[in-house]
Scaffold this active site. Sequence first.
Site, PDB file in Angstrom:
ATOM      1  CD  GLU A   1      -8.625  -9.705  -2.898  1.00 53.73           C
ATOM      2  OE1 GLU A   1      -7.477  -9.895  -2.408  1.00 53.73           O
ATOM      3  OE2 GLU A   1      -9.432  -9.339  -2.032  1.00 53.73           O
TER       4      GLU A   1
ATOM      5  CE  LYS B   1      -3.802  -2.179   2.558  1.00 54.03           C
ATOM      6  NZ  LYS B   1      -4.700  -1.890   3.796  1.00 54.03           N
TER       7      LYS B   1
ATOM      8  CG  ASN C   1      -3.186  -2.041   7.397  1.00 54.66           C
ATOM      9  OD1 ASN C   1      -3.237  -1.666   6.317  1.00 54.66           O
ATOM     10  ND2 ASN C   1      -4.294  -2.740   7.797  1.00 54.66           N
TER      11      ASN C   1
ATOM     12  CE1 TYR D   1      -9.287  -3.146   1.125  1.00 55.89           C
ATOM     13  CE2 TYR D   1      -8.636  -1.086   0.250  1.00 55.89           C
ATOM     14  CZ  TYR D   1      -8.274  -2.319   0.993  1.00 55.89           C
ATOM     15  OH  TYR D   1      -7.049  -2.348   1.217  1.00 55.89           O
TER      16      TYR D   1
ATOM     17  CG  HIS E   1      -5.062  -6.369   0.019  1.00 53.54           C
ATOM     18  ND1 HIS E   1      -6.317  -6.472   0.809  1.00 53.54           N
ATOM     19  CD2 HIS E   1      -5.279  -7.215  -0.850  1.00 53.54           C
ATOM     20  CE1 HIS E   1      -7.235  -7.307   0.348  1.00 53.54           C
ATOM     21  NE2 HIS E   1      -6.360  -7.931  -0.784  1.00 53.54           N
TER      22      HIS E   1
HETATM   23  N1  UDP Z   1      -9.457  -0.271   7.750  1.00 54.67           N
HETATM   24  C1  UDP Z   1      -9.669   1.030   8.181  1.00 54.67           C
HETATM   25  N2  UDP Z   1     -10.264   1.013   9.215  1.00 54.67           N
HETATM   26  C2  UDP Z   1     -10.826  -0.107  10.088  1.00 54.67           C
HETATM   27  C3  UDP Z   1     -10.763  -1.144   9.383  1.00 54.67           C
HETATM   28  C4  UDP Z   1     -10.096  -1.318   7.920  1.00 54.67           C
HETATM   29  O1  UDP Z   1      -9.054   1.859   7.855  1.00 54.67           O
HETATM   30  O2  UDP Z   1     -11.567   0.104  11.095  1.00 54.67           O
HETATM   31  C5  UDP Z   1      -8.866  -0.279   6.458  1.00 54.67           C
HETATM   32  C6  UDP Z   1      -7.269  -0.793   6.519  1.00 54.67           C
HETATM   33  O3  UDP Z   1      -6.415  -0.295   5.613  1.00 54.67           O
HETATM   34  C7  UDP Z   1      -7.594  -2.493   6.285  1.00 54.67           C
HETATM   35  C8  UDP Z   1      -8.768  -2.055   4.760  1.00 54.67           C
HETATM   36  O4  UDP Z   1      -9.395  -1.321   5.458  1.00 54.67           O
HETATM   37  O5  UDP Z   1      -6.435  -3.135   5.855  1.00 54.67           O
HETATM   38  C9  UDP Z   1      -9.503  -3.529   4.456  1.00 54.67           C
HETATM   39  O6  UDP Z   1     -10.288  -3.916   5.776  1.00 54.67           O
HETATM   40  P1  UDP Z   1     -10.414  -5.318   6.212  1.00 54.67           P
HETATM   41  O7  UDP Z   1     -11.263  -5.648   7.163  1.00 54.67           O
HETATM   42  O8  UDP Z   1     -11.013  -6.099   4.915  1.00 54.67           O
HETATM   43  O9  UDP Z   1      -8.740  -5.768   6.918  1.00 54.67           O
HETATM   44  P2  UDP Z   1      -7.757  -6.560   6.259  1.00 54.67           P
HETATM   45  O10 UDP Z   1      -8.180  -7.620   5.329  1.00 54.67           O
HETATM   46  O11 UDP Z   1      -6.759  -5.621   5.329  1.00 54.67           O
HETATM   47  O12 UDP Z   1      -7.008  -7.070   7.280  1.00 54.67           O
HETATM   48 MG    MG Z   2      -9.401  -7.843   3.956  1.00 45.80          MG
END
Ligand code: UDP
Ligand code: MG
Length: 153
Positions: free
Chosen positions: A126, A9, A112, A49, A115
């Site tokens: 994806e 990212k 974070n 997303y 992805h």
């Molecule tokens: N995200 C965020 N706030 C939240 C949860 C998610 O900004 O409370 C963002 C974060 O960058 C995350 C992405 O949205 O990696 C996708 O969320 P997901 O729940 O799919 O988490 P991941 O699969 O990336 O762990």
């Molecule tokens: Mg996810």
Amino acid sequence: MEQTLVLIKPSGIIRCLAGDIISRFQHKGLIIAGLKMMQLDESVLREHYAHLVDRPFFPSLLDSMMRTPVIAMCIKGVDAVQVVRDMTGATNGRKAAPGTIRGDYSMSGQENIIHASDSVENGLIEIRRFFKPEEIFDYQDNTFRYLYAPDEK
Ligand code: UDP
Ligand code: MG
């Protein structure tokens, strides 16, 4: 053998972590079957997303993901989806275990670093979203015998 999508990212690009992240996956024994830098736009992010579009943080997530280009990777290996998720760590970097990419490099639930696909099915969807078929390569199949026992492949 599974395939999974990783995006480095903008938070990982800006902090110059791309080389380290790619090394971690290579040193683990995972195969990079596709790799490219690309600028994401709102339309692909709304699809990628889709489960988050109604969340209050979505506009900020969009901004965050479009701040710089990302590096997209198709990573291949036995159980690659779960192995890469485990190496990625929990979504919130403050809660992710040390030794994981997010646990080592992130203090944020949004910024974070990478992805990673969360299921085999989503991995395939994806990869199709970010790569054309001709951008995925099978060049390292002959290394698998050094990475796995014959009954693991
Ligand atoms: N995200 C965020 N706030 C939240 C949860 C998610 O900004 O409370 C963002 C974060 O960058 C995350 C992405 O949205 O990696 C996708 O969320 P997901 O729940 O799919 O988490 P991941 O699969 O990336 O762990
Ligand atoms: Mg996810």
